[in-house]
Write an enzyme that holds these catalytic residues in place. Structure first.
Site, PDB file in Angstrom:
ATOM      1  N   HIS A 227      -6.977  -6.588   1.688  1.00 15.45           N
ATOM      2  CA  HIS A 227      -5.915  -5.635   1.368  1.00 15.45           C
ATOM      3  C   HIS A 227      -4.641  -5.895   2.169  1.00 15.45           C
ATOM      4  O   HIS A 227      -3.540  -5.852   1.617  1.00 15.45           O
ATOM      5  CB  HIS A 227      -6.421  -4.214   1.630  1.00 15.45           C
ATOM      6  CG  HIS A 227      -5.421  -3.138   1.390  1.00 15.45           C
ATOM      7  ND1 HIS A 227      -4.773  -2.967   0.175  1.00 15.45           N
ATOM      8  CD2 HIS A 227      -4.925  -2.164   2.209  1.00 15.45           C
ATOM      9  CE1 HIS A 227      -3.949  -1.938   0.247  1.00 15.45           C
ATOM     10  NE2 HIS A 227      -4.012  -1.436   1.476  1.00 15.45           N
TER      11      HIS A 227
ATOM     12  N   ASP B  37      -0.599  -5.113  -3.329  1.00 18.25           N
ATOM     13  CA  ASP B  37      -1.946  -4.548  -3.418  1.00 18.25           C
ATOM     14  C   ASP B  37      -1.948  -3.024  -3.520  1.00 18.25           C
ATOM     15  O   ASP B  37      -2.697  -2.342  -2.824  1.00 18.25           O
ATOM     16  CB  ASP B  37      -2.824  -5.002  -2.256  1.00 18.25           C
ATOM     17  CG  ASP B  37      -4.306  -5.014  -2.652  1.00 18.25           C
ATOM     18  OD1 ASP B  37      -4.609  -5.534  -3.731  1.00 18.25           O
ATOM     19  OD2 ASP B  37      -5.142  -4.492  -1.875  1.00 18.25           O
TER      20      ASP B  37
ATOM     21  N   SER C  63       0.834  -1.198   0.000  1.00 14.97           N
ATOM     22  CA  SER C  63       0.000   0.000   0.000  1.00 14.97           C
ATOM     23  C   SER C  63       0.877   1.261   0.000  1.00 14.97           C
ATOM     24  O   SER C  63       1.685   1.449  -0.901  1.00 14.97           O
ATOM     25  CB  SER C  63      -0.950  -0.047   1.200  1.00 14.97           C
ATOM     26  OG  SER C  63      -2.061   0.796   1.014  1.00 14.97           O
TER      27      SER C  63
END
Length: 302
Positions: free
Chosen positions: A283, A147, A123
């Site tokens: 996530h 992700d 992220s």
């Protein structure tokens, strides 16, 4: 193994979860001096040996999130707390853009990673890793983003993460925080979530609980500068340059995460020679599927 507030108490369970049969590695909490008199902290697995892997977590998380993945890999590694997170100092300017974070991470790597590493970023940590790999390619042997994509639109793709972090400031119990994480789709394994919550919160004098990172004390995630709907699109060019220079680039997308089919298709178009895999999980893939993520990272390293 150095104990600070017993922060390593979950490692035996992490090792059992990932099926590690060898003894736990030595782990030390380390610090590096960075910009503006601040320090960045991290976890050194097998200190005294040059790390083969360096891990950067996402917004609102900390270095411990990668513990199970590191134990699954079974190699020397460094997992850093990004500025404003974990035990790293907060920024007085409240600016946590990837380009600024990359400056601090680069100084930490100078202190602890004398050889090129496989850089893995989740992220916000992934965007930071992309900036670092582009500006200091000599430090990166392989780059893996987890992700996240330069094509992401924060208001569209990261809205639930932002709401989870900033939408509620204090809690009566850790169980309440775990319930909220399940509600927001952060994860489904309550044991894994409880571990992450315990390592990312603090109890106040009034007995209530709050997040320990800076982001939870702000009104918004300060990761961009302006209202550009795609503020990280400029990273496509340096990623393509890295790939062209022979640096392997990989994307591990989460099946229930932030990088959906549209972003994966764009990734394939922009970086056709990269390696992409979709791993089942939310996530926070490194917390939910550490073995599968470790397998992907190991394959990228070759």
């Amino acid at each position: 193994m150095t104990h600070l507030d017993d922060e390593f108490r979950f490692l035996p369970g992490d090792a059992e979860r990932v099926g590690r049969s060898t003894p736990l590695p030595p782990v030390e909490r380390v610090w590096a001096d960075v910009t503006e008199g601040r320090r960045v902290s991290g976890l050194s697995f097998e200190p005294g040996r040059a790390p083969e892997y360096v891990f950067l977590h996402g917004a609102g998380l900390n270095a411990h999130g990668f513990d199970p993945t590191v134990l699954s890999l079974g190699a020397p590694a460094l997992s850093l707390d990004l500025p404003g997170h974990g035990r790293s100092d907060w920024r007085e300017d409240v600016a946590y853009r990837p380009d600024l974070l990359a400056e601090d991470v680069a100084l930490a790597l100078e202190a602890f990673a004398p050889e090129p590493v496989t850089l893995v970023g989740h992220s916000l940590g992934g965007l930071t890793a992309a900036v670092l790999a582009a500006t200091r390619p000599q430090t990166v042997r392989e780059l893996v983003l987890v992700d996240i994509s330069p094509g992401m639109r924060p208001q569209r793709d990261a809205g639930s993460v932002s709401d989870f972090i900033t939408g509620k400031r204090e809690f009566d119990s850790l169980d309440e925080i775990v319930d909220r994480a399940v509600e927001f789709g952060i994860g489904h394994d309550r044991t894994a979530l409880a571990r992450g919550v315990a390592l990312n919160t603090r109890q106040r004098a009034d007995g209530r609980w709050e997040w320990a990172h800076h982001f939870a004390h702000l009104d918004r995630l300060p990761i961009t500068n302006g209202d550009d709907p795609q503020p990280f699109a400029a990273l496509w060019a340096p990623l393509l340059g890295l790939q062209g220079a022979g640096t392997p680039v990989g994307l591990a997308a989460a099946s229930q995460g932030m990088v959906g089919e549209e972003l994966i298709a764009e990734w394939h178009e922009k970086l056709p020679d990269s390696v992409v895999a979709t791993i089942d999980g939310p996530h926070n893939l490194h917390e939910a599927a550490p073995v599968e993520l470790a397998q992907f990272v190991r394959a990228i390293r070759g």
